[in-house]
Design an enzyme around this catalytic site. Structure first.
Site, PDB file in Angstrom:
ATOM      1  N   ASP A 187      25.580 -27.911  31.395  1.00 52.78           N
ATOM      2  CA  ASP A 187      24.229 -28.477  31.467  1.00 52.78           C
ATOM      3  C   ASP A 187      23.211 -27.359  31.262  1.00 52.78           C
ATOM      4  OD1 ASP A 187      21.696 -29.556  32.563  1.00 52.78           O
ATOM      5  OD2 ASP A 187      22.953 -31.207  33.263  1.00 52.78           O
ATOM      6  N   ASN A 216      24.226 -41.806  36.483  1.00 52.83           N
ATOM      7  CA  ASN A 216      23.053 -42.633  36.759  1.00 52.83           C
ATOM      8  C   ASN A 216      22.886 -43.710  35.690  1.00 52.83           C
ATOM      9  OD1 ASN A 216      22.330 -40.825  38.918  1.00 52.83           O
ATOM     10  ND2 ASN A 216      21.519 -39.436  37.379  1.00 52.83           N
ATOM     11  N   GLN A 238      18.266 -42.094  35.884  1.00 54.50           N
ATOM     12  CA  GLN A 238      18.657 -41.813  34.501  1.00 54.50           C
ATOM     13  C   GLN A 238      17.425 -41.421  33.707  1.00 54.50           C
ATOM     14  OE1 GLN A 238      20.580 -45.048  32.392  1.00 54.50           O
ATOM     15  NE2 GLN A 238      21.326 -43.680  30.789  1.00 54.50           N
ATOM     16  N   HIS A 276      26.340 -40.391  30.282  1.00 58.60           N
ATOM     17  CA  HIS A 276      26.916 -39.069  30.529  1.00 58.60           C
ATOM     18  C   HIS A 276      27.296 -38.971  31.999  1.00 58.60           C
ATOM     19  CE1 HIS A 276      22.557 -38.703  31.072  1.00 58.60           C
ATOM     20  NE2 HIS A 276      22.785 -37.694  31.900  1.00 58.60           N
ATOM     21  N   HIS A 288      27.839 -36.314  35.069  1.00 59.47           N
ATOM     22  CA  HIS A 288      27.605 -34.976  35.588  1.00 59.47           C
ATOM     23  C   HIS A 288      28.799 -34.548  36.424  1.00 59.47           C
ATOM     24  CE1 HIS A 288      23.189 -34.714  34.819  1.00 59.47           C
ATOM     25  NE2 HIS A 288      23.300 -36.036  34.867  1.00 59.47           N
TER      26      HIS A 288
END
Length: 134
Positions: free
Chosen positions: A32, A88, A95, A101, A103
């Site tokens: 990230d 999310n 989100q 995606h 995490h």
């Protein structure tokens, strides 16, 4: 299908350079760019799905299997004490990028990473309401 205006489509398909940890035909795993902790990574499908609701069940399953493999490997590499998997769906749920995606956030003792929420109590009324409608 890809969305040519989606930054995560571009990241997942290599159109934008990333710190790639893993790649296969369905996913790219990247560090990230704005990590919550050292080693925070994202699992991003190469095809565009706005959220979990749009993701087909087979791919959803593959994402979780991949998360298990990555977390197992990264725990050894990073020497972290635990992991949060966070996904999310919808703006009210946090989100901000509307491409599914997952995490993977490494946790370290006393790291100060805040992922909490206020705990409530399951009321008899809520429990019965939910169970009666499921």
């Amino acid at each position: 299908m890809r969305d040519e205006n989606c930054i995560f489509c571009k990241l997942a398909n290599g159109d934008i350079p990333t710190a790639t940890l893993y790649e296969d035909e369905d996913f790219r795993v990247i560090l990230d760019a704005n990590p919550a902790s050292k080693g925070h990574a994202l699992i991003i499908p190469k095809e565009h799905y706005a959220n979990l609701y749009e993701l087909d069940e087979t791919l959803a399953g593959k994402a979780m299997v991949l998360a298990k493999k990555m977390v197992t490997k990264l725990t050894d590499v990073l020497g972290c004490d635990g992991y949060n998997l966070v996904q999310n769906n919808g703006e009210c749920a946090g989100q901000t990028v509307f491409h599914f995606h997952l995490h993977m956030i490494p946790r370290y003792k006393d790291d100060g990473v805040g992922l909490g929420w206020k705990l409530n109590e399951l009321t008899d009324e809520d429990r019965e309401d939910i169970l009666s409608r499921i």
